[in-house]
Design a protein around this motif. Structure first.
Motif, PDB file in Angstrom:
ATOM      1  N   UNK A  90       0.868  -1.273  -0.203  1.00  0.00           N
ATOM      2  CA  UNK A  90       0.073  -0.008  -0.206  1.00  0.00           C
ATOM      3  C   UNK A  90       1.062   1.176  -0.002  1.00  0.00           C
ATOM      4  N   UNK A  91       0.536   2.337  -0.868  1.00  0.00           N
ATOM      5  CA  UNK A  91       1.318   3.534  -0.946  1.00  0.00           C
ATOM      6  C   UNK A  91       0.346   4.356  -0.277  1.00  0.00           C
ATOM      7  N   UNK A  92       0.831   5.298   0.727  1.00  0.00           N
ATOM      8  CA  UNK A  92       0.230   6.282   1.195  1.00  0.00           C
ATOM      9  C   UNK A  92       1.093   7.498   1.453  1.00  0.00           C
ATOM     10  N   UNK A  95       4.615   7.002   0.833  1.00  0.00           N
ATOM     11  CA  UNK A  95       5.234   5.978   1.694  1.00  0.00           C
ATOM     12  C   UNK A  95       4.755   4.512   1.232  1.00  0.00           C
ATOM     13  N   UNK A  96       5.654   3.463   0.960  1.00  0.00           N
ATOM     14  CA  UNK A  96       5.227   2.287   0.725  1.00  0.00           C
ATOM     15  C   UNK A  96       5.345   1.238   1.931  1.00  0.00           C
ATOM     16  N   UNK A  97       4.414   0.482   2.074  1.00  0.00           N
ATOM     17  CA  UNK A  97       4.149  -0.464   3.244  1.00  0.00           C
ATOM     18  C   UNK A  97       4.097  -1.873   2.302  1.00  0.00           C
ATOM     19  N   UNK A  98       4.977  -2.668   2.633  1.00  0.00           N
ATOM     20  CA  UNK A  98       4.687  -4.226   2.102  1.00  0.00           C
ATOM     21  C   UNK A  98       3.563  -4.770   2.723  1.00  0.00           C
ATOM     22  N   UNK A  99       2.662  -5.319   2.314  1.00  0.00           N
ATOM     23  CA  UNK A  99       1.508  -6.146   3.021  1.00  0.00           C
ATOM     24  C   UNK A  99       1.519  -7.670   2.676  1.00  0.00           C
ATOM     25  N   UNK A 100       2.224  -8.210   1.581  1.00  0.00           N
ATOM     26  CA  UNK A 100       2.307  -9.537   1.585  1.00  0.00           C
ATOM     27  C   UNK A 100       3.345  -9.465   0.271  1.00  0.00           C
ATOM     28  N   UNK A 101       4.438 -10.624   0.589  1.00  0.00           N
ATOM     29  CA  UNK A 101       5.309 -10.758  -0.643  1.00  0.00           C
ATOM     30  C   UNK A 101       5.612 -12.165  -0.887  1.00  0.00           C
ATOM     31  N   UNK A 102       6.058 -12.457  -2.039  1.00  0.00           N
ATOM     32  CA  UNK A 102       6.385 -14.051  -2.346  1.00  0.00           C
ATOM     33  C   UNK A 102       7.066 -14.503  -1.189  1.00  0.00           C
ATOM     34  N   UNK A 103       7.016 -15.837  -1.290  1.00  0.00           N
ATOM     35  CA  UNK A 103       7.696 -16.579  -0.131  1.00  0.00           C
ATOM     36  C   UNK A 103       8.953 -17.637  -0.640  1.00  0.00           C
ATOM     37  N   UNK A 145      -3.171 -17.543   6.595  1.00  0.00           N
ATOM     38  CA  UNK A 145      -1.900 -18.408   6.934  1.00  0.00           C
ATOM     39  C   UNK A 145      -2.428 -19.949   7.066  1.00  0.00           C
ATOM     40  N   UNK A 146      -1.720 -20.819   6.333  1.00  0.00           N
ATOM     41  CA  UNK A 146      -2.264 -22.121   6.407  1.00  0.00           C
ATOM     42  C   UNK A 146      -1.473 -22.876   7.718  1.00  0.00           C
ATOM     43  N   UNK A 147      -0.137 -22.301   7.861  1.00  0.00           N
ATOM     44  CA  UNK A 147       0.546 -22.914   8.860  1.00  0.00           C
ATOM     45  C   UNK A 147       0.630 -22.234  10.103  1.00  0.00           C
ATOM     46  N   UNK A 148       0.787 -22.461  11.110  1.00  0.00           N
ATOM     47  CA  UNK A 148       1.023 -21.915  12.466  1.00  0.00           C
ATOM     48  C   UNK A 148       2.114 -20.915  12.333  1.00  0.00           C
ATOM     49  N   UNK A 149       1.852 -19.774  11.746  1.00  0.00           N
ATOM     50  CA  UNK A 149       2.940 -18.734  11.687  1.00  0.00           C
ATOM     51  C   UNK A 149       2.761 -17.628  12.763  1.00  0.00           C
ATOM     52  N   UNK A 150       1.549 -17.657  13.336  1.00  0.00           N
ATOM     53  CA  UNK A 150       1.088 -16.612  14.424  1.00  0.00           C
ATOM     54  C   UNK A 150       1.083 -15.156  13.661  1.00  0.00           C
ATOM     55  N   UNK A 151       0.659 -15.430  12.406  1.00  0.00           N
ATOM     56  CA  UNK A 151       0.671 -13.757  11.756  1.00  0.00           C
ATOM     57  C   UNK A 151      -0.922 -13.704  11.522  1.00  0.00           C
ATOM     58  N   UNK A 152      -1.318 -12.314  11.716  1.00  0.00           N
ATOM     59  CA  UNK A 152      -2.651 -12.036  11.311  1.00  0.00           C
ATOM     60  C   UNK A 152      -2.990 -12.077  10.133  1.00  0.00           C
ATOM     61  N   UNK A 153      -4.265 -12.405   9.727  1.00  0.00           N
ATOM     62  CA  UNK A 153      -4.779 -12.395   8.161  1.00  0.00           C
ATOM     63  C   UNK A 153      -4.901 -11.192   7.805  1.00  0.00           C
ATOM     64  N   UNK A 154      -4.595 -10.893   6.294  1.00  0.00           N
ATOM     65  CA  UNK A 154      -4.368  -9.755   5.663  1.00  0.00           C
ATOM     66  C   UNK A 154      -5.639  -9.397   4.790  1.00  0.00           C
ATOM     67  N   UNK A 155      -6.217  -8.561   5.073  1.00  0.00           N
ATOM     68  CA  UNK A 155      -7.668  -8.154   4.366  1.00  0.00           C
ATOM     69  C   UNK A 155      -7.434  -7.028   3.546  1.00  0.00           C
ATOM     70  N   UNK A 156      -7.809  -6.816   2.313  1.00  0.00           N
ATOM     71  CA  UNK A 156      -7.762  -5.866   1.258  1.00  0.00           C
ATOM     72  C   UNK A 156      -8.968  -5.697   0.257  1.00  0.00           C
TER      73      UNK A 156
END
Length: 207
Positions: A90-92, A95-103, A145-156
């Motif tokens: 997201x660009x505000x 300012x760029x804030x990465x939300x999700x990147x390749x893995x 997240x499908x695995x237990x990564x303890x990360x919050x879901x991303x909603x866009x």
């Protein structure tokens, strides 16, 4: 706020003569370390990450010199894809804030999942490990997240993602032209180059 899908190279932060700064370190210290690594690895010092602290570099902001080196290194090492992928940001106000990147285990040729998602095709969504899935409800995309990564879901917002996907296609056209121009100028093997940039050949009429 504007959503963007940004094509990025991923460059490993490693050189045998350098060690990472001791933890905890500041973003500025890590950025200085990365610049030293890239300089020793033969890149121009001007490489700029998408955000300080990330090893991801926007292709559109990468110099011809550095693109040439990446292409040459990839061909020399007999790799079938360029290391990198796509950063959903997201660009505000600039300012760029990465939300999700390749893995892990993904590369730039893994573009189908992003563009199919813009068509509401959720089957086989894959951008590397650890795995995540996505769903569309109430005009929102939720990345889970499908695995237990303890990360919050991303909603866009879905509509914003569709716009980002359409804009990405124009970026890919320009990237393809740039890569081919560099390859021809420096007499690189075009058959290998075309294999590396299959991500730029996605059906431009589908979206």
């Amino acid at each position: 706020m504007k959503l963007e899908l940004i094509p990025v190279f991923e460059l490993k932060p490693y050189h045998p003569n350098l060690h990472r700064p001791k933890y905890p370190y500041s973003n500025e210290e890590y950025d200085t370390f990365l610049n030293q690594v890239h300089k020793l690895n033969g890149f121009q010092y001007s490489l700029q990450p998408i955000v300080i602290g990330y090893n991801l570099y926007p292709i559109e902001q990468t110099s011809d010199f550095n693109i040439l080196k990446i292409l040459q290194d990839t061909i020399q090492n007999d790799k079938y894809g360029l290391e990198g992928g796509f950063a959903l940001c997201k660009r505000t106000e600039g300012t760029i804030t990465p939300l999700l990147t390749h893995r892990c285990c993904s590369d730039l040729n893994d573009i189908d999942s992003w563009l199919k998602l813009a068509e509401k095709d959720l089957n086989g969504f894959w951008i590397g490990h650890p795995m995540l899935s996505c769903e569309i409800q109430d005009n929102q995309i939720r990345f889970i997240e499908e695995e237990d990564e303890e990360l919050e879901d991303i909603l866009i917002p879905f509509v914003d993602f569709q716009i980002a996907a359409k804009e990405l296609k124009d970026k890919l056209k320009n990237i393809r032209q740039q890569f081919l121009r560099i390859a021809i100028k420096h007499q690189l093997d075009l058959s290998k180059i075309n294999e590396l940039i299959r991500f730029t050949e996605y059906d431009q009429n589908k979206l």
